[in-house]
Scaffold this motif. Structure first.
Motif, PDB file in Angstrom:
ATOM      1  N   ALA A 235       9.338  -1.674  14.969  1.00  0.00           N
ATOM      2  CA  ALA A 235       7.980  -1.897  14.472  1.00  0.00           C
ATOM      3  C   ALA A 235       7.722  -1.106  13.188  1.00  0.00           C
ATOM      4  CB  ALA A 235       6.969  -1.516  15.546  1.00  0.00           C
ATOM      5  N   GLU A 236       8.159   0.136  13.170  1.00  0.00           N
ATOM      6  CA  GLU A 236       7.922   0.976  11.994  1.00  0.00           C
ATOM      7  C   GLU A 236       8.723   0.484  10.793  1.00  0.00           C
ATOM      8  OE1 GLU A 236       8.853   4.866  13.421  1.00  0.00           O
ATOM      9  OE2 GLU A 236       6.811   5.225  14.176  1.00  0.00           O
ATOM     10  N   SER A 237       9.955   0.052  11.021  1.00  0.00           N
ATOM     11  CA  SER A 237      10.764  -0.426   9.900  1.00  0.00           C
ATOM     12  C   SER A 237      10.214  -1.723   9.332  1.00  0.00           C
ATOM     13  CB  SER A 237      12.224  -0.605  10.324  1.00  0.00           C
ATOM     14  OG  SER A 237      12.368  -1.670  11.247  1.00  0.00           O
ATOM     15  N   ALA A 238       9.699  -2.613  10.201  1.00  0.00           N
ATOM     16  CA  ALA A 238       9.116  -3.861   9.714  1.00  0.00           C
ATOM     17  C   ALA A 238       7.878  -3.599   8.862  1.00  0.00           C
ATOM     18  CB  ALA A 238       8.771  -4.767  10.892  1.00  0.00           C
ATOM     19  N   LEU A 239       7.031  -2.691   9.318  1.00  0.00           N
ATOM     20  CA  LEU A 239       5.861  -2.327   8.528  1.00  0.00           C
ATOM     21  C   LEU A 239       6.288  -1.653   7.224  1.00  0.00           C
ATOM     22  CD1 LEU A 239       2.829  -2.095   8.125  1.00  0.00           C
ATOM     23  CD2 LEU A 239       2.859  -0.035   9.567  1.00  0.00           C
ATOM     24  N   GLY A 240       7.321  -0.840   7.298  1.00  0.00           N
ATOM     25  CA  GLY A 240       7.829  -0.197   6.093  1.00  0.00           C
ATOM     26  C   GLY A 240       8.327  -1.203   5.070  1.00  0.00           C
ATOM     27  N   HIS A 241       9.011  -2.244   5.536  1.00  0.00           N
ATOM     28  CA  HIS A 241       9.448  -3.299   4.618  1.00  0.00           C
ATOM     29  C   HIS A 241       8.256  -3.972   3.944  1.00  0.00           C
ATOM     30  CE1 HIS A 241      13.753  -3.388   5.066  1.00  0.00           C
ATOM     31  NE2 HIS A 241      13.692  -3.478   6.392  1.00  0.00           N
ATOM     32  N   LEU A 242       7.205  -4.225   4.713  1.00  0.00           N
ATOM     33  CA  LEU A 242       6.027  -4.883   4.152  1.00  0.00           C
ATOM     34  C   LEU A 242       5.420  -4.045   3.034  1.00  0.00           C
ATOM     35  CD1 LEU A 242       3.952  -7.228   4.356  1.00  0.00           C
ATOM     36  CD2 LEU A 242       2.663  -5.789   5.938  1.00  0.00           C
ATOM     37  N   ARG A 243       5.398  -2.756   3.238  1.00  0.00           N
ATOM     38  CA  ARG A 243       4.767  -1.866   2.270  1.00  0.00           C
ATOM     39  C   ARG A 243       5.739  -1.411   1.181  1.00  0.00           C
ATOM     40  NH1 ARG A 243       1.789   2.767   5.553  1.00  0.00           N
ATOM     41  NH2 ARG A 243       0.741   3.020   3.556  1.00  0.00           N
ATOM     42  N   GLY A 244       7.028  -1.727   1.351  1.00  0.00           N
ATOM     43  CA  GLY A 244       8.019  -1.137   0.467  1.00  0.00           C
ATOM     44  C   GLY A 244       8.719  -2.075  -0.493  1.00  0.00           C
ATOM     45  N   GLY A 245       8.181  -3.252  -0.740  1.00  0.00           N
ATOM     46  CA  GLY A 245       8.757  -4.086  -1.782  1.00  0.00           C
ATOM     47  C   GLY A 245       9.405  -5.370  -1.341  1.00  0.00           C
ATOM     48  N   ILE A 246       9.216  -5.786  -0.087  1.00  0.00           N
ATOM     49  CA  ILE A 246       9.845  -7.020   0.371  1.00  0.00           C
ATOM     50  C   ILE A 246       9.057  -8.256  -0.056  1.00  0.00           C
ATOM     51  CG2 ILE A 246       8.724  -7.395   2.634  1.00  0.00           C
ATOM     52  CD1 ILE A 246      11.619  -7.738   3.757  1.00  0.00           C
ATOM     53  N   LEU A 247       7.820  -8.065  -0.486  1.00  0.00           N
ATOM     54  CA  LEU A 247       6.971  -9.184  -0.868  1.00  0.00           C
ATOM     55  C   LEU A 247       7.393  -9.759  -2.219  1.00  0.00           C
ATOM     56  CD1 LEU A 247       3.475  -7.729   0.107  1.00  0.00           C
ATOM     57  CD2 LEU A 247       4.955  -9.226   1.452  1.00  0.00           C
ATOM     58  N   ARG A 248       6.928 -10.975  -2.471  1.00  0.00           N
ATOM     59  CA  ARG A 248       7.192 -11.597  -3.765  1.00  0.00           C
ATOM     60  C   ARG A 248       6.552 -10.789  -4.890  1.00  0.00           C
ATOM     61  NH1 ARG A 248       7.069 -15.678  -0.128  1.00  0.00           N
ATOM     62  NH2 ARG A 248       8.487 -17.437  -0.455  1.00  0.00           N
ATOM     63  N   LYS A 249       7.125 -10.899  -6.055  1.00  0.00           N
ATOM     64  CA  LYS A 249       6.604 -10.186  -7.215  1.00  0.00           C
ATOM     65  C   LYS A 249       5.144 -10.573  -7.441  1.00  0.00           C
ATOM     66  CE  LYS A 249       7.544  -9.215 -12.085  1.00  0.00           C
ATOM     67  NZ  LYS A 249       8.443  -9.503 -13.241  1.00  0.00           N
ATOM     68  N   GLY A 250       4.314  -9.574  -7.568  1.00  0.00           N
ATOM     69  CA  GLY A 250       2.893  -9.821  -7.807  1.00  0.00           C
ATOM     70  C   GLY A 250       2.054  -9.917  -6.553  1.00  0.00           C
ATOM     71  N   GLU A 251       2.688  -9.917  -5.384  1.00  0.00           N
ATOM     72  CA  GLU A 251       1.944  -9.987  -4.118  1.00  0.00           C
ATOM     73  C   GLU A 251       1.855  -8.600  -3.508  1.00  0.00           C
ATOM     74  OE1 GLU A 251       1.902 -12.352   0.185  1.00  0.00           O
ATOM     75  OE2 GLU A 251       3.606 -12.558  -1.162  1.00  0.00           O
ATOM     76  N   ASN A 252       0.681  -8.248  -3.041  1.00  0.00           N
ATOM     77  CA  ASN A 252       0.454  -6.951  -2.403  1.00  0.00           C
ATOM     78  C   ASN A 252       0.308  -7.120  -0.901  1.00  0.00           C
ATOM     79  OD1 ASN A 252       0.346  -5.453  -4.871  1.00  0.00           O
ATOM     80  ND2 ASN A 252      -1.712  -6.280  -5.206  1.00  0.00           N
ATOM     81  N   PRO A 253       0.636  -6.088  -0.134  1.00  0.00           N
ATOM     82  CA  PRO A 253       0.402  -6.165   1.312  1.00  0.00           C
ATOM     83  C   PRO A 253      -1.058  -6.430   1.608  1.00  0.00           C
ATOM     84  CG  PRO A 253       1.763  -4.266   0.768  1.00  0.00           C
ATOM     85  CD  PRO A 253       1.251  -4.803  -0.530  1.00  0.00           C
ATOM     86  N   ASP A 254      -1.313  -7.351   2.516  1.00  0.00           N
ATOM     87  CA  ASP A 254      -2.690  -7.637   2.893  1.00  0.00           C
ATOM     88  C   ASP A 254      -3.264  -6.421   3.615  1.00  0.00           C
ATOM     89  OD1 ASP A 254      -4.735  -8.694   5.075  1.00  0.00           O
ATOM     90  OD2 ASP A 254      -4.679 -10.183   3.454  1.00  0.00           O
ATOM     91  N   PRO A 255      -4.413  -5.915   3.185  1.00  0.00           N
ATOM     92  CA  PRO A 255      -4.937  -4.690   3.803  1.00  0.00           C
ATOM     93  C   PRO A 255      -5.252  -4.831   5.280  1.00  0.00           C
ATOM     94  CG  PRO A 255      -6.537  -5.673   2.286  1.00  0.00           C
ATOM     95  CD  PRO A 255      -5.249  -6.379   2.064  1.00  0.00           C
ATOM     96  N   ASP A 256      -5.670  -6.029   5.706  1.00  0.00           N
ATOM     97  CA  ASP A 256      -5.966  -6.216   7.129  1.00  0.00           C
ATOM     98  C   ASP A 256      -4.698  -6.167   7.973  1.00  0.00           C
ATOM     99  OD1 ASP A 256      -8.679  -6.457   6.662  1.00  0.00           O
ATOM    100  OD2 ASP A 256      -8.631  -8.645   6.535  1.00  0.00           O
ATOM    101  N   VAL A 257      -3.615  -6.709   7.447  1.00  0.00           N
ATOM    102  CA  VAL A 257      -2.348  -6.670   8.176  1.00  0.00           C
ATOM    103  C   VAL A 257      -1.885  -5.222   8.327  1.00  0.00           C
ATOM    104  CG1 VAL A 257       0.074  -7.371   8.160  1.00  0.00           C
ATOM    105  CG2 VAL A 257      -1.681  -8.976   7.401  1.00  0.00           C
ATOM    106  N   VAL A 258      -1.893  -4.499   7.232  1.00  0.00           N
ATOM    107  CA  VAL A 258      -1.452  -3.104   7.282  1.00  0.00           C
ATOM    108  C   VAL A 258      -2.326  -2.289   8.228  1.00  0.00           C
ATOM    109  CG1 VAL A 258      -1.166  -0.994   5.930  1.00  0.00           C
ATOM    110  CG2 VAL A 258      -0.445  -3.193   4.974  1.00  0.00           C
TER     111      VAL A 258
END
Length: 392
Positions: A235-258
């Protein structure tokens, strides 16, 4: 972990470390698909009931077991769409094994369109035709079991939704998440690939960033568990990926998801080994009802983590039978938390069942629950096909 008679149990693994005698990948695939169907089925009996109605019907503890359901409970669209996701991936892998490149998301879209045709909805004439496959002959999958509006409307357009051209731009329902476990079951993929496959497939019906990000994170959790990580570490690694650059260029982590995922990890953090699990009322207050993507994932993760045995004890046991009993006790407890709240009980419990099945493999599934499951041969049939094509 189990040991041979007369030997000393090995030290418990640290979080994120692979377990000794871990289930093989085929067992994880079967456990994930069957576990999700069990959670879905138990939760479907009370999907539209609030917690007061659940308690009035089943007592103060709510619905705990299939034995409380005289007529049983079938699985819902959650399991149907999960199996069709598996079939879309299966077709792409079959092409790949034959040396033929394919558009994976197109295979998934066509699989979902075939599912749409089972729901008394006409497949748009503009949609490409695809010959029927094994899954389409399974009569149990043709029942209409409260399918999500966004799934139906997105597919009914006849357009193949993408991240850049979403068919339902504002849709963030849990229908994008509850079907996404199979992406994490394909071995030898990098996390970035797992995330992209899952997020792209979510965009076929749900256009909101929270939907595709939640689906991607869920698939990453399954992928990490299938690779041998612990529940918390996955769970922690998946959240870390979301916050650490796995998203498409120009896309930010959705604050509600985080925020929802951080809350689930925080609330479950001090519980293993003797904490108090949140009441159904507090669960909804803290994490939501599960009707939208990030809430469904957060509730399921909390249910799994909050009911987990103390770190390592699920594997540091004297024999395999004790380990199996502990895994089944964890499965029952987690599904009960995921079912008993005022919200989308079948989706939250389905996601929780997927997670635990991927972690423990088939041994965590209670035999009496499996005996009550609708059409287990269909679910096993898809699991066996996916295991075979992945070399499991």
């Amino acid at each position: 972990m189990s040991t041979e008679p007369g030997t000393t149990p090995a030290p418990a693994p640290s979080p994120g470390q692979p377990h000794s005698h871990a289930p093989n990948h085929g067992s994880r695939i079967h456990g994930c698909l069957l576990g999700g169907a069990l959670g879905d089925s138990l939760g479907y009996a009370v999907e539209f009931d609030d917690i007061s109605a659940i308690r009035a019907r089943f007592g103060p503890a709510g619905l705990q077991d299939f034995s409380a359901l005289d007529a049983g409970s079938p699985f819902s669209d959650d399991t149907q769409m999960t199996l069709y996701t598996a079939d879309g991936l299966l077709e792409a892998l079959e092409w790949a094994n034959d040396g033929v490149a394919s558009d994976i998301n197109a295979c998934l879209w066509l699989a979902y369109l075939r599912w749409l045709g089972t729901q008394s909805v006409a497949v748009p004439a503009s949609a490409p035709f695809q010959p029927p496959r094994w899954i389409d002959a399974q009569a149990v999958l043709k029942n209409r079991r409260s399918p999500g509006n966004a799934c139906l409307s997105g597919l009914a357009t006849g357009e193949m939704g993408t991240v850049k051209r979403p068919v339902n731009p504002d849709a963030k329902g849990c229908g994008a998440v509850m079907r996404s476990a199979p992406f994490g079951l394909i071995p030898h993929l990098e996390p970035e690939t797992v995330y992209k496959l899952s997020a792209d497939a979510a965009s076929l019906t749900h256009g909101h960033p929270a939907a595709r990000q939640s689906a991607g994170v869920f698939s990453l959790v399954i992928h990490a568990l299938s690779s041998g990580q612990s529940l918390r570490a996955a769970a922690e690694s998946a959240l870390g990926h979301l916050r650490g650059g796995i998203l498409r260029k120009g896309e930010n982590p959705d604050p509600d998801v985080v925020a929802r995922l951080q809350a689930a990890l925080r609330l479950a953090g001090d519980l293993p080994g003797g904490g108090h699990v949140l009441s159904p009322e507090d669960l909804v207050s803290e994490l939501g009802e599960g009707w939208v993507a990030e809430e469904a994932l957060a509730v399921a993760l909390y249910a799994v983590l909050a009911t987990a045995p103390e770190t390592g004890t699920e594997t540091a046991t004297a024999d395999a039978g004790t380990a199996e009993a502990g895994a089944q006790a964890h499965f029952r407890a987690a599904i009960a938390v995921a079912v008993n709240h005022s919200g989308d009980s079948d989706s939250t419990a389905s996601i929780a069942g997927n997670i635990l099945g991927a972690y423990y493999g088939e041994p965590c599934l209670p035999a009496d629950w499996l005996a009550a499951l609708e059409a287990p041969e269909v679910i096993r049939g898809m699991a066996s096909r996916l295991a075979a094509v992945t070399g499991s």
